[in-house]
Design a protein around this motif. Structure first.
Motif, PDB file in Angstrom:
ATOM      1  N   ALA A  36      49.383  33.609  40.703  1.00 24.15           N
ATOM      2  CA  ALA A  36      47.935  33.469  40.876  1.00 24.15           C
ATOM      3  C   ALA A  36      47.217  33.871  39.600  1.00 24.15           C
ATOM      4  N   GLU A  37      47.722  34.874  38.935  1.00 23.72           N
ATOM      5  CA  GLU A  37      47.103  35.325  37.687  1.00 23.72           C
ATOM      6  C   GLU A  37      47.097  34.204  36.644  1.00 23.72           C
ATOM      7  N   ALA A  38      48.207  33.485  36.525  1.00 19.52           N
ATOM      8  CA  ALA A  38      48.269  32.377  35.574  1.00 19.52           C
ATOM      9  C   ALA A  38      47.288  31.279  35.959  1.00 19.52           C
ATOM     10  N   LEU A  39      47.197  30.984  37.252  1.00 20.28           N
ATOM     11  CA  LEU A  39      46.266  29.944  37.701  1.00 20.28           C
ATOM     12  C   LEU A  39      44.816  30.362  37.475  1.00 20.28           C
ATOM     13  N   GLU A  40      44.511  31.641  37.635  1.00 21.71           N
ATOM     14  CA  GLU A  40      43.147  32.130  37.367  1.00 21.71           C
ATOM     15  C   GLU A  40      42.866  32.146  35.868  1.00 21.71           C
ATOM     16  N   ASP A  41      43.780  32.719  35.092  1.00 28.35           N
ATOM     17  CA  ASP A  41      43.543  32.926  33.660  1.00 28.35           C
ATOM     18  C   ASP A  41      43.517  31.633  32.847  1.00 28.35           C
ATOM     19  N   HIS A  42      44.326  30.655  33.233  1.00 28.62           N
ATOM     20  CA  HIS A  42      44.505  29.484  32.373  1.00 28.62           C
ATOM     21  C   HIS A  42      44.129  28.153  33.005  1.00 28.62           C
ATOM     22  N   PHE A  43      43.945  28.138  34.330  1.00 24.22           N
ATOM     23  CA  PHE A  43      43.686  26.859  34.991  1.00 24.22           C
ATOM     24  C   PHE A  43      42.465  26.874  35.897  1.00 24.22           C
ATOM     25  N   GLY A  44      41.632  27.898  35.781  1.00 23.44           N
ATOM     26  CA  GLY A  44      40.334  27.900  36.436  1.00 23.44           C
ATOM     27  C   GLY A  44      40.305  28.200  37.921  1.00 23.44           C
ATOM     28  N   ALA A  45      41.371  28.775  38.492  1.00 24.54           N
ATOM     29  CA  ALA A  45      41.320  29.151  39.909  1.00 24.54           C
ATOM     30  C   ALA A  45      40.216  30.186  40.098  1.00 24.54           C
ATOM     31  N   ALA A  46      39.355  29.956  41.074  1.00 26.48           N
ATOM     32  CA  ALA A  46      38.207  30.835  41.310  1.00 26.48           C
ATOM     33  C   ALA A  46      38.601  32.151  41.963  1.00 26.48           C
ATOM     34  N   SER A  47      39.743  32.192  42.635  1.00 27.41           N
ATOM     35  CA  SER A  47      40.211  33.410  43.302  1.00 27.41           C
ATOM     36  C   SER A  47      41.704  33.274  43.562  1.00 27.41           C
TER      37      SER A  47
END
Length: 91
Positions: A36-47
């Motif tokens: 989830a951290e990678a998706l938030e940090d690099h791919f714009g996941a809101a949460s």
């Protein structure tokens, strides 16, 4: 090495949190994941919520699959976990 990604919806892993997705390497199915951290940090996941992670994965699955393919090629046919630090150093 033949690598493909079945057109399946990644599974939400609450314990990670992460999304797990399949890779097929030389006809062997492997479970890979992205945090989830990678998706938030690099791919714009809101949460870290399932829907937000899925949306980010869907929007960037090509880049995620390229990174997974690179790691599988370097490490061999074994499950891989894509962490935020991988993308930080790969950029």
């Amino acid at each position: 090495m033949k690598i493909s990604f079945p057109p399946e919806t990644p599974a939400y892993c609450e314990a990670g949190p992460a999304l797990a997705f399949a890779a097929v390497v030389n006809d062997i199915r492997l479970e890979c994941s992205i945090t989830a951290e990678a998706l938030e940090d690099h791919f714009g996941a809101a949460s870290i919520g399932k829907e937000d992670l899925q949306h980010a994965f869907d929007a960037h699955n090509h880049t995620i699959h390229v990174a997974t393919r690179r790691l599988l090629t370097e490490l061999g046919a074994m499950p891989v976990v894509l962490h935020s630090s991988y993308f930080r150093f790969a950029e």
